[in-house]
Design a protein around this motif. Structure first.
Motif, mmCIF file in Angstrom:
data_model
loop_
_atom_site.group_PDB
_atom_site.id
_atom_site.type_symbol
_atom_site.label_atom_id
_atom_site.label_comp_id
_atom_site.label_asym_id
_atom_site.label_seq_id
_atom_site.Cartn_x
_atom_site.Cartn_y
_atom_site.Cartn_z
ATOM 1 N N GLN A 185 -7.781 1.456 -9.576
ATOM 2 C CA GLN A 185 -7.164 1.193 -8.283
ATOM 3 C C GLN A 185 -6.960 -0.297 -8.040
ATOM 4 O O GLN A 185 -5.930 -0.714 -7.504
ATOM 5 C CB GLN A 185 -8.025 1.787 -7.167
ATOM 6 C CG GLN A 185 -7.357 1.736 -5.796
ATOM 7 C CD GLN A 185 -8.215 2.387 -4.734
ATOM 8 O OE1 GLN A 185 -9.199 1.805 -4.289
ATOM 9 N NE2 GLN A 185 -7.847 3.604 -4.338
ATOM 10 N N ALA B 275 1.011 -3.726 -7.835
ATOM 11 C CA ALA B 275 1.954 -3.390 -6.769
ATOM 12 C C ALA B 275 2.277 -4.611 -5.914
ATOM 13 O O ALA B 275 3.412 -4.778 -5.445
ATOM 14 C CB ALA B 275 1.387 -2.271 -5.899
ATOM 15 N N TYR C 163 -7.921 -2.995 0.747
ATOM 16 C CA TYR C 163 -6.949 -3.885 0.094
ATOM 17 C C TYR C 163 -6.624 -5.076 0.981
ATOM 18 O O TYR C 163 -6.637 -6.230 0.530
ATOM 19 C CB TYR C 163 -5.677 -3.099 -0.229
ATOM 20 C CG TYR C 163 -4.490 -3.971 -0.545
ATOM 21 C CD1 TYR C 163 -4.374 -4.609 -1.776
ATOM 22 C CD2 TYR C 163 -3.482 -4.177 0.397
ATOM 23 C CE1 TYR C 163 -3.293 -5.423 -2.062
ATOM 24 C CE2 TYR C 163 -2.397 -4.984 0.114
ATOM 25 C CZ TYR C 163 -2.309 -5.603 -1.115
ATOM 26 O OH TYR C 163 -1.226 -6.412 -1.386
ATOM 27 N N ARG D 160 -3.961 -1.281 -10.067
ATOM 28 C CA ARG D 160 -2.731 -0.745 -9.499
ATOM 29 C C ARG D 160 -2.300 -1.527 -8.260
ATOM 30 O O ARG D 160 -1.111 -1.797 -8.056
ATOM 31 C CB ARG D 160 -2.910 0.733 -9.162
ATOM 32 C CG ARG D 160 -1.603 1.405 -8.706
ATOM 33 C CD ARG D 160 -1.762 2.902 -8.593
ATOM 34 N NE ARG D 160 -2.567 3.291 -7.453
ATOM 35 C CZ ARG D 160 -3.793 3.780 -7.522
ATOM 36 N NH1 ARG D 160 -4.380 3.932 -8.702
ATOM 37 N NH2 ARG D 160 -4.459 4.124 -6.427
ATOM 38 N N LEU D 161 -3.257 -1.910 -7.432
ATOM 39 C CA LEU D 161 -2.921 -2.623 -6.204
ATOM 40 C C LEU D 161 -2.448 -4.049 -6.476
ATOM 41 O O LEU D 161 -1.507 -4.530 -5.835
ATOM 42 C CB LEU D 161 -4.137 -2.638 -5.273
ATOM 43 C CG LEU D 161 -4.430 -1.314 -4.571
ATOM 44 C CD1 LEU D 161 -5.771 -1.376 -3.850
ATOM 45 C CD2 LEU D 161 -3.314 -0.958 -3.598
ATOM 46 N N SER E 296 3.836 1.511 -1.427
ATOM 47 C CA SER E 296 4.354 1.672 -2.788
ATOM 48 C C SER E 296 3.265 2.173 -3.745
ATOM 49 O O SER E 296 3.578 2.797 -4.759
ATOM 50 C CB SER E 296 4.909 0.341 -3.296
ATOM 51 O OG SER E 296 3.876 -0.619 -3.432
ATOM 52 N N ALA E 297 2.009 1.890 -3.410
ATOM 53 C CA ALA E 297 0.902 2.369 -4.240
ATOM 54 C C ALA E 297 0.458 3.772 -3.868
ATOM 55 O O ALA E 297 -0.493 4.299 -4.451
ATOM 56 C CB ALA E 297 -0.283 1.407 -4.131
ATOM 57 N N THR F 237 0.824 -1.210 0.000
ATOM 58 C CA THR F 237 0.000 0.000 0.000
ATOM 59 C C THR F 237 0.859 1.262 0.000
ATOM 60 O O THR F 237 0.506 2.263 -0.619
ATOM 61 C CB THR F 237 -0.932 0.002 1.221
ATOM 62 O OG1 THR F 237 -0.163 -0.177 2.426
ATOM 63 C CG2 THR F 237 -1.948 -1.128 1.116
#
Length: 277
Positions: free
Chosen positions: A127, A134, A101, A130-131, A88-89, A86
């Protein structure tokens, strides 16, 4: 069968007497289900398949992966790993997105295929994608560090074998030339030279086999980094709330609650009748 028919008739009469209570309970539950189905925030999902990396030159009986498969699954469920993802995101550790998440992250292993199915849900498709990306990138970074030393050792071993092969080949060529000169000169040390040349030929063959084996084990079929064999899969529609399922459950729940209310009201009516008499 006769008793069942009487029971159904009695139940129908009960519902006709207490239809208002039955209808109110049914409509209340259905209304709540409809409200939740259409007012709940949609949740989107992204799914990635992860292939755990390995080094093919690992000794026999030793796991070629950077860490055992089960440990990878356990790592994915740790709070520290999830906080790193999280962060890094670009999400705060205690933000609603980060909590969502952690609550939605699922890791489903396929031990036979050596794959892990990762799925993440979020408030938007971007999102969620992206998660999950990541998550994969953080796992790749960790495994890259763990694989660095075994890979360096494997490359050093291959360089060493290649250097030994060049040396052994040069020595064999020199022995062949010397044997040719001795043969022309008069067969002086022909037997000893022949044995030495045969031993050197054997050494060259063994080194070539070792080099071929190491090169094959370091090829992409046996040595590779943690990666995604396929692109991230993402449906073009929200996966939650499931309106059909919610409405179906709401209807069944409303029928059950309505029946319970009708029975309770009719029982109260019967209990009150002697008091009025």
């Amino acid at each position: 069968m006769h008793h069942d028919e009487i029971y159904l008739i009695d139940l129908w009469r009960l519902l006709t007497r207490q239809w208002r209570g039955f209808a109110v309970a049914l409509l209340a539950v259905v209304a709540l289900a409809v409200a939740y189905a259409f007012l709940a925030k949609p949740r989107y999902e992204a799914t990635a398949w992860v292939q755990v990396g390995q080094v093919g030159t690992a000794p026999a009986g030793q796991d070629p992966r950077p860490e055992p498969f089960q440990r990878v699954l356990d790592r994915l469920q740790t709070r520290s790993f999830q906080d790193e993802v999280t962060q890094s995101a670009g999400l705060a550790a205690n933000s609603p997105e980060a909590r969502g998440y952690r609550a939605s992250l699922k890791a489903e292993p396929s031990f036979y295929a050596g794959l892990i199915k990762l799925s993440v849900r979020a408030a938007s498709p971007e999102q969620a994608r992206r998660l999950v990306l990541a998550t994969v990138e953080r796992l790749q970074a960790i495994h890259g560090q763990l694989l660095a030393e075994p890979l360096a050792q494997a490359r050093a071993r291959l360089d060493e074998v290649q250097a030994d092969l060049r040396t052994a080949t040069a020595e064999r060529d020199g022995l062949q030339q010397a044997a040719g000169k001795d043969g022309v000169a008069g067969q002086g040390n022909a037997v000893a030279a022949g044995l030495l040349l045969a031993n050197k030929d054997t050494e060259v063959r063994e080194l070539r086999n070792a080099r071929s084996d190491l090169a094959a084990r370091m090829s992409a079929n046996y040595t590779f980094a943690t990666s995604m064999p396929w692109p991230i899969y993402q449906p073009d529609h929200p996966v939650a709330p499931n309106r059909v399922l919610i409405l179906g459950v709401g209807l069944l729940g409303g029928l059950g609650l309505g029946l319970f209310v009708a029975v309770a009201l009719d029982a109260r009516r019967r209990a009150a009748q002697p008091m009025r008499g």
